[in-house]
Design a protein around this motif. Structure first.
Motif, PDB file in Angstrom:
ATOM      1  N   PRO A   5      17.865  28.973 120.663  1.00 17.47           N
ATOM      2  CA  PRO A   5      18.060  28.989 122.119  1.00 17.47           C
ATOM      3  C   PRO A   5      18.637  30.323 122.563  1.00 17.47           C
ATOM      4  O   PRO A   5      19.532  30.871 121.914  1.00 17.47           O
ATOM      5  CB  PRO A   5      19.058  27.855 122.356  1.00 17.47           C
ATOM      6  N   GLY A   6      18.113  30.877 123.636  1.00 22.27           N
ATOM      7  CA  GLY A   6      18.623  32.141 124.144  1.00 22.27           C
ATOM      8  C   GLY A   6      18.148  33.345 123.352  1.00 22.27           C
ATOM      9  O   GLY A   6      18.676  34.438 123.505  1.00 22.27           O
ATOM     10  N   GLU A   7      17.161  33.132 122.509  1.00 16.08           N
ATOM     11  CA  GLU A   7      16.657  34.247 121.710  1.00 16.08           C
ATOM     12  C   GLU A   7      15.205  34.512 122.083  1.00 16.08           C
ATOM     13  O   GLU A   7      14.471  33.577 122.400  1.00 16.08           O
ATOM     14  CB  GLU A   7      16.740  33.847 120.243  1.00 16.08           C
ATOM     15  N   VAL A   8      14.786  35.792 122.095  1.00 16.48           N
ATOM     16  CA  VAL A   8      13.392  36.116 122.372  1.00 16.48           C
ATOM     17  C   VAL A   8      12.774  36.665 121.097  1.00 16.48           C
ATOM     18  O   VAL A   8      13.052  37.784 120.692  1.00 16.48           O
ATOM     19  CB  VAL A   8      13.257  37.147 123.509  1.00 16.48           C
ATOM     20  N   ALA A   9      11.947  35.848 120.445  1.00 17.02           N
ATOM     21  CA  ALA A   9      11.269  36.298 119.231  1.00 17.02           C
ATOM     22  C   ALA A   9       9.933  36.924 119.616  1.00 17.02           C
ATOM     23  O   ALA A   9       9.366  36.611 120.655  1.00 17.02           O
ATOM     24  CB  ALA A   9      11.048  35.125 118.293  1.00 17.02           C
ATOM     25  N   LEU A  45       5.457  33.776 126.220  1.00 15.77           N
ATOM     26  CA  LEU A  45       5.117  34.955 127.022  1.00 15.77           C
ATOM     27  C   LEU A  45       3.897  35.624 126.409  1.00 15.77           C
ATOM     28  O   LEU A  45       3.977  36.209 125.336  1.00 15.77           O
ATOM     29  CB  LEU A  45       6.313  35.919 127.051  1.00 15.77           C
ATOM     30  N   ASP A  46       2.749  35.499 127.074  1.00 18.14           N
ATOM     31  CA  ASP A  46       1.499  36.042 126.555  1.00 18.14           C
ATOM     32  C   ASP A  46       1.260  37.409 127.191  1.00 18.14           C
ATOM     33  O   ASP A  46       0.510  37.535 128.142  1.00 18.14           O
ATOM     34  CB  ASP A  46       0.356  35.070 126.864  1.00 18.14           C
ATOM     35  N   PRO A  60      14.656  28.988 124.105  1.00 24.88           N
ATOM     36  CA  PRO A  60      13.981  29.754 123.067  1.00 24.88           C
ATOM     37  C   PRO A  60      12.703  30.351 123.658  1.00 24.88           C
ATOM     38  O   PRO A  60      11.943  29.629 124.309  1.00 24.88           O
ATOM     39  CB  PRO A  60      13.661  28.702 121.996  1.00 24.88           C
ATOM     40  N   ALA A  61      12.502  31.652 123.471  1.00 24.18           N
ATOM     41  CA  ALA A  61      11.325  32.295 124.056  1.00 24.18           C
ATOM     42  C   ALA A  61      10.536  32.996 122.974  1.00 24.18           C
ATOM     43  O   ALA A  61      11.107  33.580 122.054  1.00 24.18           O
ATOM     44  CB  ALA A  61      11.742  33.282 125.136  1.00 24.18           C
ATOM     45  N   LEU A  62       9.220  32.910 123.088  1.00 24.57           N
ATOM     46  CA  LEU A  62       8.355  33.560 122.099  1.00 24.57           C
ATOM     47  C   LEU A  62       7.402  34.487 122.825  1.00 24.57           C
ATOM     48  O   LEU A  62       6.655  34.065 123.708  1.00 24.57           O
ATOM     49  CB  LEU A  62       7.578  32.495 121.310  1.00 24.57           C
ATOM     50  N   LEU A  63       7.441  35.764 122.453  1.00 23.44           N
ATOM     51  CA  LEU A  63       6.630  36.785 123.115  1.00 23.44           C
ATOM     52  C   LEU A  63       5.544  37.257 122.162  1.00 23.44           C
ATOM     53  O   LEU A  63       5.822  37.488 120.987  1.00 23.44           O
ATOM     54  CB  LEU A  63       7.542  37.962 123.496  1.00 23.44           C
ATOM     55  N   GLU A 111      17.397  23.442 122.322  1.00 25.07           N
ATOM     56  CA  GLU A 111      17.414  23.575 120.877  1.00 25.07           C
ATOM     57  C   GLU A 111      16.299  24.479 120.407  1.00 25.07           C
ATOM     58  O   GLU A 111      15.518  24.988 121.199  1.00 25.07           O
ATOM     59  CB  GLU A 111      17.334  22.194 120.231  1.00 25.07           C
ATOM     60  N   THR A 112      16.245  24.601 119.108  1.00 23.93           N
ATOM     61  CA  THR A 112      15.373  25.602 118.508  1.00 23.93           C
ATOM     62  C   THR A 112      13.897  25.208 118.606  1.00 23.93           C
ATOM     63  O   THR A 112      13.551  24.038 118.498  1.00 23.93           O
ATOM     64  CB  THR A 112      15.758  25.756 117.028  1.00 23.93           C
ATOM     65  N   LEU A 113      13.039  26.225 118.831  1.00 22.27           N
ATOM     66  CA  LEU A 113      11.587  26.059 118.729  1.00 22.27           C
ATOM     67  C   LEU A 113      11.194  26.467 117.308  1.00 22.27           C
ATOM     68  O   LEU A 113      11.487  27.584 116.881  1.00 22.27           O
ATOM     69  CB  LEU A 113      10.878  26.952 119.754  1.00 22.27           C
TER      70      LEU A 113
END
Lengths: 561, 236
Positions: B31-35, B162-163, B191-194, B5-7
């Motif tokens: 989910p499945g998105e890279v912000a 992702l830092d 959900p991925a956060l860069l 689910e969403t972050l």
């Protein structure tokens, strides 16, 4: 539970020091009910100042203490200033560990073997250069002025100060600072003194104070190298404490308190000297003198350091040779007959003191490691960092003279029924082992990239798991090295063994000291060489075990420095 | 594959010594998105990530809320958050073999056979089959980066942080590893956060982009622009 570690450490470690000071000062003013002193009185002090030759003892203590400290500091700073970044520093760094590991008493005995009238130095130049066909009748080690004691202290303090200073240099941008100063036209040594020394001084100040405190109050080395009539203050106090007439304990306690004042006053004096030097130094720096190419200074610095290392190593070699000598006539440079018999004959006598030495040292070092790791881990998990005042606390047992509070520690142990037990012996050693273990481990532990731990937590590991599986294995080498440091410190301890052990325990160190005054050199050689050997074995294991364990892990090499 | 689910980040402010670094950041990563959060160095973007995974330096004053899988995890201990993070450096544990590094990520309670199988599968996925006993120090930069991702994924995270994990890789490797990491995050529906300071990274991520400006102001850049750029750079 982790939160209790700093408090527990302080209680275990500073508690006895504080109690020891009280337990020494009270009898100095006549209060020690178990020996019949129930009221306040100045008699012990009167008795103390009525001792013949007290002034001479004081002068000897002050003279040898300050001279040894200033010479040691001068040699280390002079050498590093003139040789910074050059090959001699690399070489000295490599030879440092073996010299550092040797206990004080062994250094003193090694030096006595070299410098006594029938010692190695005289043998090498006789009779062809000196004309001596028998050992000359002059007192050299010990000598009446304490020169031999100063030499012995310098041999031991130079490696220590060198280690501390090299460590401080590693934490400052010394190379770049020096490059800037050089590019402004300053000579190498002048540039070092004017720009690098002020950077590192805050980190070496406390160790220098500790060196001074030690030199002013050393007992074991003085028993080997200092004159006997009268001896310096500290060994004289020990003599009073050991007097069968128990009433002398009050006198001894007053002497121990005087020793404490002597050290406190001397540190204050050195501190004042430091302030003054800093003021004058500022002016000297601002005056802009560029200095010279430094070639002469470099030669002098290298020569002094070479002399210290060569003498130290030759002393150890001398002990080894004596321990294997069967017949060694004056003025032969080497024994004419060799034997392993000295070792065989001593094997039985060595067994028990050797066992005590090893077990006590290992126990004290292990407890110290556990306490230090607990404190460091607590610091990181709970974000409490001790400031510079914390460092003073760590140094407290090294700044206070041992003889100034160990009698009180003994009184404390008697009152809790621990006196003369193995546990008391370990505890007594812990007081001096712990600071060194902390100093050896704190920096590498704090320097570990914290992202390893953070990453591990994000992988689902609890803080305990991170500690056992990540931090401890990654820092295995510094941890084992700190353990070896603690072990080496304990092996060399003399006074804590005498006091905390209540005279019931003999270690290699106490045996070596009692043999040194007149025993057979071959036997002394056996004891003191073995005493020097134990810490070496510790350091070899501390370096070898992780290297073997991680032989397949190239990435661990960067943690080896 | 379990559905994630969403972050969500709500009203996040970051300050250091009274100076605001980030003011009022809100973000939902599907989910499945890279912000992407962009900003210059010192803008507090790395701090934001360490706050999300629960290991921020206490010197920073941070307010706001983190929600993951419908739970508020703002005050949860790091190991229970199920948030994986990749740093600039791969931070493979140098004292462990490649296989042991991966094993460290697998949750406890998974049986020995199953652990071995998961490690083998992960190595296969990273095209490093049979590397179990290798010393991580002998691997190339690209190999190490892939192992680091696999280790993180084996911990079964519910979100991926992702830092700037590509910033130390050279240009040729960079786009390949970037694609490798994004593809895995997307494929698993994480959900991925860069965070990055490189616009190319943001474009390749293809998700919403936030920019941290002066005084901590947060500005949303059009997600479509990023997405179209991603399609362009996604050709390799």
């Amino acid at each position: 539970m982790l939160r209790w570690f700093p408090a527990l450490t302080l209680v275990l470690f500073l508690g006895p020091v504080a109690a020891g000071l009280v337990g020494t000062w009270a009898p100095a003013f006549g209060y020690l009910p178990s020996l019949g002193g129930s009221g306040f009185s100045l008699d012990p002090w009167r008795q103390l100042f009525a001792q013949p030759g007290l002034g001479k003892s004081l002068a000897l203590s002050l003279g040898t203490g300050f001279t040894a400290t200033l010479i040691s500091l001068g040699i280390v700073l002079g050498f590093l200033a003139s040789c910074h970044g050059r090959r001699p520093v690399v070489l000295v760094r490599r030879l440092l560990a073996p010299l550092l590991a040797v206990p004080h008493v062994a250094v003193a005995i090694g030096f006595a073997f070299l410098a006594s009238p029938s010692g190695w130095a005289a043998r090498l130049v006789s009779p062809w250069a000196t004309g001596w066909d028998r050992p000359p009748d002059i007192a050299t080690a010990p000598d009446p002025f304490g020169i031999a004691l100063v030499c012995g202290l310098v041999l031991k303090e130079v490696p220590f100060l060198l280690l501390i200073t090299l460590g401080a240099l590693g934490q400052t941008p010394a190379d770049r600072t020096l490059a800037v100063a050089r590019s402004l036209g300053y000579g190498p040594a002048t540039a070092w003194m004017k720009t690098v020394l002020p950077l590192i001084w805050p980190q070496i100040r406390l160790p220098v104070f500790a060196v001074l405190a030690f030199s002013l109050s050393v007992v074991d080395m003085a028993l080997v190298l200092a004159p006997g009539i009268p001896p310096p203050l500290a060994p004289r106090i020990l003599r009073w404490f050991n007097d069968p007439e128990l009433g002398r304990h009050f006198l001894a306690a007053a002497g121990a308190s005087l020793q404490f004042l002597l050290v406190a006053g001397s540190i204050a004096l050195l501190y004042g000297g430091e302030r003054l030097t800093a003021r004058l130094g500022r002016r000297w720096i601002a005056a802009g003198g560029r200095g010279h190419s430094g070639r002469i200074g470099r030669r002098a610095g290298m020569a002094a350091m070479l002399l210290v290392f060569a003498t130290g190593l030759a002393g150890i070699l001398g002990m080894a040779v004596w321990s294997l000598a069967r017949r060694w006539r004056w003025p032969d440079a080497l024994p004419s007959a060799w034997t392993s018999g000295n070792w065989m004959r001593q094997a039985d006598a060595l067994a028990w003191p050797g066992w005590t030495t090893v077990t006590v040292a290992f126990a004290a070092a292990l407890i110290a490691i556990a306490l230090v790791l607990g404190c460091l881990e607590n610091e990181q998990r709970n974000g409490v960092t001790p400031g510079s005042r914390g460092l003073w606390l760590i140094y407290a047992p090294l700044l206070a003279p041992q003889i100034g509070f160990l009698f009180g520690v003994q009184v404390l142990f008697i009152s809790v029924g621990l006196d003369g037990s193995w546990a008391a012996l370990v505890w007594g050693h812990l007081l001096f082992v712990l600071p060194y273990v902390f100093l050896a481990l704190a920096d590498p532990w704090r320097r570990l990239d914290e992202r390893y731990a953070r990453g591990a937590r994000c992988l689902g590991a609890s803080p305990d798991r991170v500690f056992w599986r990540i931090k401890l294995p990654m820092l295995l080498r510094p941890v084992l090295f700190a353990l070896a440091v603690g072990f080496a410190v304990s092996v060399g301890e003399y006074l804590p063994t005498v006091f905390a052990g209540g005279g019931r325990f003999a270690t290699l160190t106490t045996e070596a000291v009692s043999l040194a005054s007149g025993g057979d050199r071959r036997v002394i050689g056996v004891y003191s060489f073995l005493q020097a050997l134990l810490p070496w074995i510790g350091f070899m294991l501390a370096i070898g075990v992780p290297a073997w364990f991680y032989r397949q892990r190239r990435g661990m090499k960067i943690f080896a420095a | 594959m379990t559905q994630h689910e969403t972050l969500r980040l709500r009203d996040v402010t970051v300050a250091l010594d009274g100076q605001p670094l980030i003011a009022g950041l809100s973000l939902a990563v599907a989910p499945g998105e890279v912000a992407t959060v962009m900003g210059p160095s010192g803008s507090g973007k790395s701090t934001l990530l360490s706050w999300i995974c629960g290991s921020v330096d206490p010197a920073f004053a941070i307010e706001g809320h983190i929600e993951l899988d419908g739970r508020d995890i703002t005050r949860t201990v790091p190991e229970a958050r199920r948030v994986g993070i990749l740093f600039q450096d791969d931070l493979l544990f140098p004292h462990l073999s490649v296989g042991e590094n991966l094993a460290f990520g697998i949750p406890r309670g998974v049986g020995r056979e199953e652990r071995r199988k998961r490690i083998a599968d992960a190595l296969c996925e990273a095209e490093l089959t049979g590397f179990e006993d290798r010393d991580p120090a002998t691997l190339s930069g690209g190999q190490r980066a892939r192992i680091a991702l696999m280790r993180t994924l084996l911990a079964e995270p519910k979100a991926l942080l992702l830092d700037e994990p590509f910033s130390k890789l050279d240009a040729a490797l960079r786009s390949r590893i970037r694609r490798f990491i994004f593809d895995h995050a997307i494929e698993r529906g994480l959900p991925a956060l860069l965070v990055t300071h490189d616009p190319d990274d943001a474009a390749a991520a293809g998700g919403p982009v936030l920019e941290i400006g002066a005084g901590g102001a947060v500005e949303a850049t059009a997600a479509d622009a990023g997405a179209s750029a991603a399609r362009k750079t996604g050709a390799f």
